[in-house]
Motif scaffolding. Structure first.
Motif, PDB file in Angstrom:
ATOM      1  N   ASP A 124       0.837  -1.204   0.000  1.00 48.40           N
ATOM      2  CA  ASP A 124       0.000   0.000   0.000  1.00 48.40           C
ATOM      3  C   ASP A 124       0.868   1.249   0.000  1.00 48.40           C
ATOM      4  O   ASP A 124       0.698   2.152   0.813  1.00 48.40           O
ATOM      5  CB  ASP A 124      -0.955  -0.010   1.194  1.00 48.40           C
ATOM      6  CG  ASP A 124      -2.094   0.993   1.033  1.00 48.40           C
ATOM      7  OD1 ASP A 124      -2.301   1.478  -0.103  1.00 48.40           O
ATOM      8  OD2 ASP A 124      -2.742   1.297   2.032  1.00 48.40           O
ATOM      9  N   ASP A 125       1.810   1.286  -0.946  1.00 52.97           N
ATOM     10  CA  ASP A 125       2.740   2.410  -0.963  1.00 52.97           C
ATOM     11  C   ASP A 125       2.083   3.729  -1.347  1.00 52.97           C
ATOM     12  O   ASP A 125       2.655   4.789  -1.127  1.00 52.97           O
ATOM     13  CB  ASP A 125       3.960   2.119  -1.832  1.00 52.97           C
ATOM     14  CG  ASP A 125       3.610   1.829  -3.277  1.00 52.97           C
ATOM     15  OD1 ASP A 125       2.437   1.944  -3.652  1.00 52.97           O
ATOM     16  OD2 ASP A 125       4.527   1.492  -4.038  1.00 52.97           O
ATOM     17  N   GLY A 126       0.869   3.695  -1.866  1.00 56.67           N
ATOM     18  CA  GLY A 126       0.144   4.934  -2.126  1.00 56.67           C
ATOM     19  C   GLY A 126      -0.120   5.702  -0.847  1.00 56.67           C
ATOM     20  O   GLY A 126      -0.124   6.936  -0.825  1.00 56.67           O
ATOM     21  N   THR A 127      -0.298   4.981   0.250  1.00 57.78           N
ATOM     22  CA  THR A 127      -0.505   5.603   1.556  1.00 57.78           C
ATOM     23  C   THR A 127       0.822   6.107   2.130  1.00 57.78           C
ATOM     24  O   THR A 127       0.868   7.147   2.778  1.00 57.78           O
ATOM     25  CB  THR A 127      -1.140   4.595   2.533  1.00 57.78           C
ATOM     26  OG1 THR A 127      -2.349   4.114   1.958  1.00 57.78           O
ATOM     27  CG2 THR A 127      -1.433   5.221   3.873  1.00 57.78           C
ATOM     28  N   ILE A 128       1.884   5.384   1.865  1.00 58.80           N
ATOM     29  CA  ILE A 128       3.207   5.741   2.378  1.00 58.80           C
ATOM     30  C   ILE A 128       3.764   6.958   1.646  1.00 58.80           C
ATOM     31  O   ILE A 128       4.428   7.791   2.234  1.00 58.80           O
ATOM     32  CB  ILE A 128       4.167   4.537   2.278  1.00 58.80           C
ATOM     33  CG1 ILE A 128       3.726   3.456   3.275  1.00 58.80           C
ATOM     34  CG2 ILE A 128       5.613   4.948   2.516  1.00 58.80           C
ATOM     35  CD1 ILE A 128       4.475   2.159   3.158  1.00 58.80           C
ATOM     36  N   GLY A 129       3.495   7.061   0.372  1.00 52.66           N
ATOM     37  CA  GLY A 129       4.025   8.162  -0.430  1.00 52.66           C
ATOM     38  C   GLY A 129       5.150   7.689  -1.330  1.00 52.66           C
ATOM     39  O   GLY A 129       5.325   6.495  -1.554  1.00 52.66           O
ATOM     40  N   ASP A 130       5.928   8.613  -1.834  1.00 51.41           N
ATOM     41  CA  ASP A 130       7.005   8.312  -2.773  1.00 51.41           C
ATOM     42  C   ASP A 130       8.107   7.508  -2.086  1.00 51.41           C
ATOM     43  O   ASP A 130       8.845   8.024  -1.250  1.00 51.41           O
ATOM     44  CB  ASP A 130       7.565   9.611  -3.344  1.00 51.41           C
ATOM     45  CG  ASP A 130       8.626   9.369  -4.403  1.00 51.41           C
ATOM     46  OD1 ASP A 130       8.768   8.225  -4.880  1.00 51.41           O
ATOM     47  OD2 ASP A 130       9.321  10.342  -4.754  1.00 51.41           O
TER      48      ASP A 130
ATOM     49  N   THR B  95       4.447  -1.975   5.905  1.00 56.82           N
ATOM     50  CA  THR B  95       3.104  -1.435   5.696  1.00 56.82           C
ATOM     51  C   THR B  95       3.055   0.003   6.216  1.00 56.82           C
ATOM     52  O   THR B  95       3.972   0.439   6.916  1.00 56.82           O
ATOM     53  CB  THR B  95       2.051  -2.277   6.442  1.00 56.82           C
ATOM     54  OG1 THR B  95       2.243  -2.097   7.850  1.00 56.82           O
ATOM     55  CG2 THR B  95       2.150  -3.756   6.092  1.00 56.82           C
ATOM     56  N   PRO B  96       1.995   0.727   5.918  1.00 53.05           N
ATOM     57  CA  PRO B  96       1.874   2.083   6.470  1.00 53.05           C
ATOM     58  C   PRO B  96       1.973   2.115   7.998  1.00 53.05           C
ATOM     59  O   PRO B  96       2.462   3.090   8.567  1.00 53.05           O
ATOM     60  CB  PRO B  96       0.493   2.543   5.982  1.00 53.05           C
ATOM     61  CG  PRO B  96       0.301   1.806   4.696  1.00 53.05           C
ATOM     62  CD  PRO B  96       0.924   0.448   4.945  1.00 53.05           C
ATOM     63  N   ALA B  97       1.554   1.049   8.675  1.00 52.81           N
ATOM     64  CA  ALA B  97       1.627   1.003  10.143  1.00 52.81           C
ATOM     65  C   ALA B  97       3.071   0.996  10.644  1.00 52.81           C
ATOM     66  O   ALA B  97       3.329   1.363  11.789  1.00 52.81           O
ATOM     67  CB  ALA B  97       0.887  -0.224  10.663  1.00 52.81           C
ATOM     68  N   ASP B  98       4.025   0.591   9.807  1.00 53.21           N
ATOM     69  CA  ASP B  98       5.435   0.576  10.205  1.00 53.21           C
ATOM     70  C   ASP B  98       6.091   1.953  10.107  1.00 53.21           C
ATOM     71  O   ASP B  98       7.150   2.180  10.679  1.00 53.21           O
ATOM     72  CB  ASP B  98       6.234  -0.380   9.311  1.00 53.21           C
ATOM     73  CG  ASP B  98       5.808  -1.825   9.482  1.00 53.21           C
ATOM     74  OD1 ASP B  98       5.696  -2.261  10.637  1.00 53.21           O
ATOM     75  OD2 ASP B  98       5.588  -2.494   8.467  1.00 53.21           O
ATOM     76  N   MET B  99       5.461   2.849   9.395  1.00 52.44           N
ATOM     77  CA  MET B  99       6.029   4.186   9.179  1.00 52.44           C
ATOM     78  C   MET B  99       5.757   5.062  10.393  1.00 52.44           C
ATOM     79  O   MET B  99       4.713   4.941  11.032  1.00 52.44           O
ATOM     80  CB  MET B  99       5.434   4.820   7.924  1.00 52.44           C
ATOM     81  CG  MET B  99       5.628   3.996   6.660  1.00 52.44           C
ATOM     82  SD  MET B  99       7.359   3.675   6.251  1.00 52.44           S
ATOM     83  CE  MET B  99       7.841   5.259   5.625  1.00 52.44           C
ATOM     84  N   PRO B 100       6.692   5.945  10.726  1.00 54.38           N
ATOM     85  CA  PRO B 100       6.476   6.839  11.865  1.00 54.38           C
ATOM     86  C   PRO B 100       5.332   7.817  11.575  1.00 54.38           C
ATOM     87  O   PRO B 100       5.133   8.222  10.435  1.00 54.38           O
ATOM     88  CB  PRO B 100       7.799   7.565  12.019  1.00 54.38           C
ATOM     89  CG  PRO B 100       8.496   7.411  10.722  1.00 54.38           C
ATOM     90  CD  PRO B 100       7.974   6.161  10.085  1.00 54.38           C
TER      91      PRO B 100
END
Length: 83
Positions: free
Chosen positions: A34-40, A70-75
């Motif tokens: 779901d890299d669209g949520t994470i960004g570039d 996943t997005p949950a792993d991102m700060p």
């Protein structure tokens, strides 16, 4: 040891990105879900490499042997200060 993305080893496909990373001893496939949520992804490689390294060191491999981010792993960004 820190994983580093190998040059030319990034494949973006829809909402997922697959990277091949390497440290001194091994290669590791890393899937960003779901890299669209994470960004570039390309602008966040340092952060993604750090997360992948931490997950690999902790044995957090998915059922397919890859490290999944996943997005949950991102700060979570800190809220903007109200002035």
């Amino acid at each position: 040891m820190t994983l580093m993305t190998m040059p030319g080893k990034m494949r973006q496909d829809g909402q997922h990105t697959l990277l091949v990373m390497r440290d001194e001893r091994r290669c590791q496939a890393v899937c960003i879900v779901d890299d669209g949520t994470i960004g570039d992804v390309t602008t966040k490689l340092g952060l993604i490499e750090a997360i992948a390294s931490r997950k690999l060191a902790g044995g957090e491999l998915a059922f397919d042997g890859r490290v999944w981010i996943t997005p949950a792993d991102m700060p979570v960004p800190a809220p903007a200060a109200i002035s």
